[in-house]
Design a protein around this motif. Sequence first.
Motif, mmCIF file in Angstrom:
data_model
loop_
_atom_site.group_PDB
_atom_site.id
_atom_site.type_symbol
_atom_site.label_atom_id
_atom_site.label_comp_id
_atom_site.label_asym_id
_atom_site.label_seq_id
_atom_site.Cartn_x
_atom_site.Cartn_y
_atom_site.Cartn_z
ATOM 1 N N TRP A 88 0.724 -1.239 0.041
ATOM 2 C CA TRP A 88 -0.154 -0.263 0.193
ATOM 3 C C TRP A 88 0.868 1.067 -0.269
ATOM 4 O O TRP A 88 0.409 2.254 0.079
ATOM 5 N N HIS A 89 2.178 0.938 -0.013
ATOM 6 C CA HIS A 89 2.998 2.170 0.236
ATOM 7 C C HIS A 89 2.523 3.901 1.181
ATOM 8 O O HIS A 89 2.116 4.905 0.325
ATOM 9 N N PRO A 90 2.480 2.799 2.648
ATOM 10 C CA PRO A 90 1.374 4.538 3.310
ATOM 11 C C PRO A 90 2.518 5.940 3.509
ATOM 12 O O PRO A 90 4.430 4.945 3.774
ATOM 13 N N GLU A 91 2.128 6.557 3.478
ATOM 14 C CA GLU A 91 2.546 8.231 4.300
ATOM 15 C C GLU A 91 2.176 8.413 4.373
ATOM 16 O O GLU A 91 0.495 8.705 4.356
ATOM 17 N N LEU A 92 2.305 9.272 5.387
ATOM 18 C CA LEU A 92 1.351 10.278 6.597
ATOM 19 C C LEU A 92 1.934 11.848 5.940
ATOM 20 O O LEU A 92 3.292 12.020 6.360
ATOM 21 N N LYS A 93 1.746 12.796 6.075
ATOM 22 C CA LYS A 93 1.768 13.993 6.303
ATOM 23 C C LYS A 93 1.265 14.728 6.810
ATOM 24 O O LYS A 93 -0.229 14.592 7.204
ATOM 25 N N ALA A 94 1.443 15.461 7.868
ATOM 26 C CA ALA A 94 0.966 16.213 9.079
ATOM 27 C C ALA A 94 -0.328 17.578 8.155
ATOM 28 O O ALA A 94 0.172 17.505 7.133
ATOM 29 N N CYS A 95 -1.366 17.388 8.893
ATOM 30 C CA CYS A 95 -2.403 18.224 8.284
ATOM 31 C C CYS A 95 -2.786 18.733 9.139
ATOM 32 O O CYS A 95 -3.390 18.756 10.317
ATOM 33 N N SER A 96 -3.429 19.818 9.331
ATOM 34 C CA SER A 96 -4.508 20.587 9.927
ATOM 35 C C SER A 96 -5.506 20.949 9.985
ATOM 36 O O SER A 96 -6.656 19.600 9.091
ATOM 37 N N ARG A 97 -6.168 20.891 10.926
ATOM 38 C CA ARG A 97 -7.922 20.746 11.293
ATOM 39 C C ARG A 97 -8.671 21.605 10.787
ATOM 40 O O ARG A 97 -9.629 20.707 9.807
ATOM 41 N N GLU A 98 -7.999 22.152 9.980
ATOM 42 C CA GLU A 98 -8.429 23.834 9.211
ATOM 43 C C GLU A 98 -8.823 23.027 7.771
ATOM 44 O O GLU A 98 -9.275 22.861 6.852
ATOM 45 N N MET A 99 -7.499 22.712 7.297
ATOM 46 C CA MET A 99 -7.739 21.338 5.945
ATOM 47 C C MET A 99 -8.163 20.191 5.893
ATOM 48 O O MET A 99 -8.973 19.843 4.883
ATOM 49 N N PHE A 100 -8.418 19.330 7.139
ATOM 50 C CA PHE A 100 -8.635 18.916 7.481
ATOM 51 C C PHE A 100 -10.247 18.873 7.615
ATOM 52 O O PHE A 100 -11.605 18.324 6.516
ATOM 53 N N MET A 101 -10.982 20.346 7.685
ATOM 54 C CA MET A 101 -12.621 20.566 7.833
ATOM 55 C C MET A 101 -12.911 20.684 6.294
ATOM 56 O O MET A 101 -13.694 20.993 6.185
ATOM 57 N N ASP A 102 -11.850 22.019 5.708
ATOM 58 C CA ASP A 102 -11.788 21.851 4.100
ATOM 59 C C ASP A 102 -12.315 20.873 3.789
ATOM 60 O O ASP A 102 -13.410 20.183 2.297
ATOM 61 N N THR A 103 -11.796 19.652 3.284
ATOM 62 C CA THR A 103 -11.308 18.297 2.314
ATOM 63 C C THR A 103 -13.419 17.833 3.401
ATOM 64 O O THR A 103 -13.795 17.024 2.178
ATOM 65 N N VAL A 104 -13.730 17.814 4.102
ATOM 66 C CA VAL A 104 -14.913 17.162 5.049
ATOM 67 C C VAL A 104 -16.418 18.088 4.567
ATOM 68 O O VAL A 104 -17.205 17.446 3.514
ATOM 69 N N LYS A 105 -15.736 19.404 4.328
ATOM 70 C CA LYS A 105 -16.231 20.191 3.925
ATOM 71 C C LYS A 105 -16.991 19.645 2.591
ATOM 72 O O LYS A 105 -18.441 19.521 1.889
#
Length: 148
Positions: A59-76
Motif C-alpha cells: 500500500w506504500h503508506p505515507e503520512l503528512k501532518a495536516c491542520s484541522r482547517e485543512m481536514f475540515m475543508d476536505t470534509v466540507k
Amino acid sequence: MDKYVERLTGFMRALGCMNDAANRMSDYFLVKLEETDSILTSLAIYHSSITDEFPAAYWHPELKACSREMFMDTVKSRFFEQQDMQRLPRPLKQKLLANFQDDLTEMTGTALLYTLITSPPVWYGSLRDEFVIDSQYGRYLIHFSCHD
C-alpha cells in the motif's frame, strides 16, 4: 464497535448516500485502528484486513501532518459534493459540519491529524481522501471516496 465510531460512521454514510448520483457512489466511513507501537503498524493491520493477496507494504503508506482547517475543508467539500447538497441552506450546512466536528472532538479530544497517501495494490475507490487521527483515545482512519 465503539459507540463514537458507530455514530460518526452512520452520520458519514448518510451524507455519502446524499452525495450519490446516477453514475457515482460515495463511500464515507471511520475505522478505529488497532493500538500498536506506531501508526504505520496500525495501518498495516488495517490494510491487511482488506485483502490477504498482497502484503500491507504494497500500500506504500505515507503520512503528512495536516491542520484541522485543512481536514475540515476536505470534509466540507466531501459532504457537499453534489449539486443538490450544495443547494442546502448555509445554516444547515454549517450545523452539519459543526455536529460532525463536535462529535469528532468528543471522540478524539486533542489529536494529531495526518493526510494518508497510499498506492493501493487493489481497487480501493477512485478520488479518495483519507486521514489518520492519532489521539490519546486511539487511532482512527477517516475515508472518503467515490466510484463509478
